[in-house]
Motif scaffolding. Structure first.
Motif: not given
Ligand SMILES: [Cu+2]
Length: 264
Positions: A31, A162, A181-182
């Motif tokens: 991240e 994540n 975020p992913r």
């Protein structure tokens, strides 16, 4: 993890070297590396040539009987309902379609970048169930989590790609805001207090997804012309037509139907 080792791992990741030995920190480090990467230019889509895919998700074969949720272990939850509550996992509609299917562009947008929505997606803990049962968000889009119940919940997503977290939420607590975020299809969500509570979050790097509702239909609009794989995800019915390849020309509207069934 000590500061020195942490920095070492971070540096290794940034230089794409092996991160073996960093233990459970891989997700965090990846991240951070992604955050440090320069922002790519957002793709512009011409609305006059944008295309649409739409259709419905049906099922084939017998479905398991809807499971009644037993909230007796938590009288404050049971007291919120004056009629039986059923699991939201398998919900057939009257027209032989299915609710709670995540339909999304799986392939075809890899080289494009989309702006992250600032508008949060919302999950409520209400009546000791998650409402809605399934949501889709873009990576890094805020997810606002509410507790409308007079009881404490502990929301606990179980991601693989994540960072995992869980948050205890007492009655009357202000909403929590989280993000993933992913990309990840799907993240299961449970409550550490109430074993019957379950929901799903689909995270994509683009806005081209839908969750089927009461008529089992979906519509994905605004796609740039191109070749795509459109896929359908359901928690239990994982066989049948789960994906379609489709070529969309300028301003096309194409119909795609999915038929899901249980693994035999
Ligand atoms: Cu709960």
């Amino acid at each position: 993890m000590g500061t020195k080792k942490y920095l070492l791992c971070l540096v290794s990741t940034l230089f794409m070297l092996s991160i073996a030995g960093c233990g459970g920190g891989e997700v965090d480090l990846a991240e951070k590396a992604e955050e440090a990467a320069p922002a790519k230019e957002v793709t512009t889509i011409d609305p006059t040539t944008a295309a649409t895919v739409k259709g419905k998700v049906s099922f084939e074969g017998d479905l398991p009987r809807a499971r009644r949720l037993n909230m007796n272990a938590e009288p404050s939850c049971a007291a919120l309902h004056n009629k039986p509550v059923y699991s939201n996992v398998v919900v057939p509609n009257e027209n032989k379609t299915l609710r709670h299917v995540f339909v999304y562009v799986e392939k075809g947008l890899e080289d494009k970048v989309f702006e992250t929505p600032k508008e949060p997606a919302v999950i409520d803990q209400k009546g000791c169930i998650y409402i809605p049962h399934m949501i889709g968000v873009q990576a890094n889009q805020p997810i606002q989590i509410l507790n409308s119940d007079p009881t404490t919940h502990n929301i606990h997503p179980l991601p693989k790609n994540n960072r995992e977290w869980n948050e205890s939420m007492a009655p009357g607590i202000p909403p929590k805001v989280k993000k993933f975020p992913r990309e990840e299809v799907m993240i299961a969500v449970k409550c550490n207090v109430h074993p019957w509570m379950k929901s799903y979050i689909g995270v994509l790097k683009h806005p081209f997804f839908a969750v089927t509702g009461e008529d089992g239909s979906f519509e994905i609009k605004g796609l740039p012309p191109g070749e795509y794989t459109i896929s359908a995800w359901h928690e239990l019915l994982k066989k049948g037509t789960t994906s379609h390849k489709v070529t969309l020309s300028a301003s096309d509207t194409k119909e795609l139907d999915f038929t899901l069934k249980q693994a035999s």
